[in-house]
Write a protein that holds these residues in place. Structure first.
Motif, PDB file in Angstrom:
ATOM      1  N   SER A   7       0.823  -1.206   0.000  1.00  0.00           N
ATOM      2  CA  SER A   7       0.000   0.000   0.000  1.00  0.00           C
ATOM      3  C   SER A   7       0.863   1.264   0.000  1.00  0.00           C
ATOM      4  N   LEU A   8       2.190   1.119   0.058  1.00  0.00           N
ATOM      5  CA  LEU A   8       3.076   2.264   0.145  1.00  0.00           C
ATOM      6  C   LEU A   8       3.249   2.951  -1.207  1.00  0.00           C
ATOM      7  N   ASP A   9       3.226   4.268  -1.185  1.00  0.00           N
ATOM      8  CA  ASP A   9       3.342   5.072  -2.398  1.00  0.00           C
ATOM      9  C   ASP A   9       4.804   5.496  -2.575  1.00  0.00           C
ATOM     10  N   PRO A  10       5.404   5.182  -3.718  1.00  0.00           N
ATOM     11  CA  PRO A  10       6.803   5.586  -3.945  1.00  0.00           C
ATOM     12  C   PRO A  10       7.034   7.084  -3.765  1.00  0.00           C
ATOM     13  N   ARG A  11       6.016   7.896  -3.985  1.00  0.00           N
ATOM     14  CA  ARG A  11       6.174   9.339  -3.832  1.00  0.00           C
ATOM     15  C   ARG A  11       6.415   9.736  -2.382  1.00  0.00           C
ATOM     16  N   ASN A  12       6.078   8.842  -1.444  1.00  0.00           N
ATOM     17  CA  ASN A  12       6.263   9.138  -0.017  1.00  0.00           C
ATOM     18  C   ASN A  12       7.546   8.537   0.559  1.00  0.00           C
ATOM     19  N   ALA A  13       8.329   7.881  -0.285  1.00  0.00           N
ATOM     20  CA  ALA A  13       9.569   7.269   0.189  1.00  0.00           C
ATOM     21  C   ALA A  13      10.550   8.346   0.659  1.00  0.00           C
ATOM     22  N   VAL A  14      11.278   8.043   1.725  1.00  0.00           N
ATOM     23  CA  VAL A  14      12.273   8.998   2.225  1.00  0.00           C
ATOM     24  C   VAL A  14      13.600   8.847   1.493  1.00  0.00           C
ATOM     25  N   HIS A  15      13.748   7.756   0.767  1.00  0.00           N
ATOM     26  CA  HIS A  15      14.960   7.564  -0.036  1.00  0.00           C
ATOM     27  C   HIS A  15      14.606   6.747  -1.271  1.00  0.00           C
ATOM     28  N   ARG A  16      15.053   7.224  -2.428  1.00  0.00           N
ATOM     29  CA  ARG A  16      14.906   6.497  -3.688  1.00  0.00           C
ATOM     30  C   ARG A  16      16.216   6.598  -4.452  1.00  0.00           C
ATOM     31  N   GLU A  17      16.656   5.466  -4.990  1.00  0.00           N
ATOM     32  CA  GLU A  17      17.943   5.481  -5.696  1.00  0.00           C
ATOM     33  C   GLU A  17      17.955   4.395  -6.770  1.00  0.00           C
ATOM     34  N   ILE A  18      18.426   4.750  -7.943  1.00  0.00           N
ATOM     35  CA  ILE A  18      18.613   3.780  -9.017  1.00  0.00           C
ATOM     36  C   ILE A  18      19.974   3.118  -8.837  1.00  0.00           C
ATOM     37  N   VAL A  19      19.986   1.787  -8.869  1.00  0.00           N
ATOM     38  CA  VAL A  19      21.232   1.037  -8.834  1.00  0.00           C
ATOM     39  C   VAL A  19      21.512   0.582 -10.259  1.00  0.00           C
ATOM     40  N   ALA A  20      22.561   1.091 -10.850  1.00  0.00           N
ATOM     41  CA  ALA A  20      22.855   0.817 -12.252  1.00  0.00           C
ATOM     42  C   ALA A  20      23.123  -0.664 -12.485  1.00  0.00           C
ATOM     43  N   ALA A  21      22.926  -1.080 -13.721  1.00  0.00           N
ATOM     44  CA  ALA A  21      23.175  -2.475 -14.093  1.00  0.00           C
ATOM     45  C   ALA A  21      24.609  -2.866 -13.748  1.00  0.00           C
ATOM     46  N   GLY A  22      24.740  -3.983 -13.036  1.00  0.00           N
ATOM     47  CA  GLY A  22      26.058  -4.507 -12.717  1.00  0.00           C
ATOM     48  C   GLY A  22      26.780  -3.852 -11.562  1.00  0.00           C
ATOM     49  N   PRO A 207      22.030  -7.439 -18.168  1.00  0.00           N
ATOM     50  CA  PRO A 207      21.833  -6.765 -16.884  1.00  0.00           C
ATOM     51  C   PRO A 207      21.172  -5.398 -17.056  1.00  0.00           C
ATOM     52  N   THR A 208      20.243  -5.086 -16.150  1.00  0.00           N
ATOM     53  CA  THR A 208      19.490  -3.824 -16.230  1.00  0.00           C
ATOM     54  C   THR A 208      19.426  -3.164 -14.849  1.00  0.00           C
ATOM     55  N   PRO A 209      19.066  -1.882 -14.779  1.00  0.00           N
ATOM     56  CA  PRO A 209      19.003  -1.193 -13.480  1.00  0.00           C
ATOM     57  C   PRO A 209      17.837  -1.678 -12.619  1.00  0.00           C
ATOM     58  N   VAL A 210      17.959  -1.446 -11.320  1.00  0.00           N
ATOM     59  CA  VAL A 210      16.854  -1.638 -10.379  1.00  0.00           C
ATOM     60  C   VAL A 210      16.761  -0.367  -9.543  1.00  0.00           C
ATOM     61  N   GLU A 211      15.667  -0.251  -8.785  1.00  0.00           N
ATOM     62  CA  GLU A 211      15.510   0.894  -7.895  1.00  0.00           C
ATOM     63  C   GLU A 211      15.310   0.407  -6.471  1.00  0.00           C
ATOM     64  N   VAL A 212      15.943   1.074  -5.514  1.00  0.00           N
ATOM     65  CA  VAL A 212      15.712   0.786  -4.101  1.00  0.00           C
ATOM     66  C   VAL A 212      14.976   1.970  -3.486  1.00  0.00           C
ATOM     67  N   MET A 213      14.051   1.668  -2.554  1.00  0.00           N
ATOM     68  CA  MET A 213      13.270   2.702  -1.887  1.00  0.00           C
ATOM     69  C   MET A 213      13.165   2.384  -0.397  1.00  0.00           C
ATOM     70  N   ILE A 214      13.133   3.425   0.418  1.00  0.00           N
ATOM     71  CA  ILE A 214      12.959   3.278   1.861  1.00  0.00           C
ATOM     72  C   ILE A 214      11.872   4.221   2.326  1.00  0.00           C
ATOM     73  N   TRP A 215      10.966   3.690   3.163  1.00  0.00           N
ATOM     74  CA  TRP A 215       9.904   4.504   3.781  1.00  0.00           C
ATOM     75  C   TRP A 215      10.150   4.592   5.275  1.00  0.00           C
ATOM     76  N   SER A 216       9.678   5.672   5.888  1.00  0.00           N
ATOM     77  CA  SER A 216       9.784   5.836   7.334  1.00  0.00           C
ATOM     78  C   SER A 216       9.025   4.728   8.054  1.00  0.00           C
ATOM     79  N   SER A 217       9.313   4.567   9.327  1.00  0.00           N
ATOM     80  CA  SER A 217       8.649   3.540  10.129  1.00  0.00           C
ATOM     81  C   SER A 217       7.138   3.649  10.003  1.00  0.00           C
ATOM     82  N   GLN A 218       6.511   2.481   9.844  1.00  0.00           N
ATOM     83  CA  GLN A 218       5.058   2.458   9.624  1.00  0.00           C
ATOM     84  C   GLN A 218       4.311   2.291  10.950  1.00  0.00           C
TER      85      GLN A 218
END
Length: 218
Positions: A7-22, A207-218
């Motif tokens: 149910s978490l919205d990526p727009r509310n993440a406190v951290h978002r980062e693309i991890v490049a391929a490889g 190999p392709t990029p991925v994204e990591v996201m972190i949300w504040s404590s729920q």
């Protein structure tokens, strides 16, 4: 296995980062925070290790996790246990279906044995882990080396087990936009290698990029 969406919205993440391929990524997820790995283009294997943040001596244990849940595959509801029997993370959402915790990380040695002698030089997840650990150690003045590596999770990777108990590396079962999301049950250091492997079909040899996201404590 049933797919469970978050149910978490990526727009509310406190951290978002693309991890490049490889490439590697390393960061800390605090107790109660949610951590998501998003497969942007589909079938990208994401080799991942987890450590207790204040000591790398306590780390993810594939053996304890498999034994506790009675299943070799990981999905929503799985508690990721440490070598001390504590829960590091709990998978709370999963739109892929299952993830591997047996296949391990590719290395110069495995590239040679599985594929060919001329593949030995190719970049590998083990290299990524060691590079990221070395940088982390310099940043926090810690003595970190290959002894701090352990069995890893391969998120989004398809590693079927044959009736004879052998592992096979098959086409991925993920797709663009699928993700796995975890809740940190303690402060956890996450170490990722966004797999650079070019020799097996787990990522369609691309190999392709991925994204990591972190949300504040729920």
């Amino acid at each position: 296995m049933p797919l469970i969406e978050s149910s978490l919205d990526p727009r509310n993440a406190v951290h978002r980062e693309i991890v490049a391929a490889g490439e590697p990524w390393m960061g800390t997820v605090k107790t109660g925070q949610a951590f998501r790995i998003l497969d942007l283009e589909g079938n990208q294997a994401v080799d991942t290790l987890f450590y207790r943040a204040d000591t790398l001596e306590e780390r993810y244990s594939a053996q304890d996790t498999i034994r506790a849940q009675g299943n070799i595959y990981l999905t929503a509801g799985t508690a990721l246990l440490s070598n001390e029997g504590n829960v590091l993370m709990t998978i709370v959402a999963d739109t892929c279906g299952r993830h591997d915790t047996l296949g391990g990380a590719c290395s110069a040695e495995s590239n040679t044995v599985r594929y060919a002698l001329d593949k030995r030089h190719m970049h590998s997840c083990r290299d990524n882990f060691l590079i990221a650990l070395a940088r982390w150690g310099e940043k926090f003045d810690r003595d970190i080396s290959k002894r701090d590596l352990s069995s890893n999770i391969n998120f989004f990777m398809n590693v079927p087990v044959t009736p004879a108990g052998k592992l096979t590396f098959a086409d991925g079962i993920s797709a663009p936009g699928r993700y796995v999301e975890m809740r940190a049950e303690m402060d956890v250091t996450v170490l990722i290698s966004n797999c650079p492997q070019l020799n097996n079909p787990c990522n369609a040899y691309n190999p392709t990029p991925v994204e990591v996201m972190i949300w504040s404590s729920q």
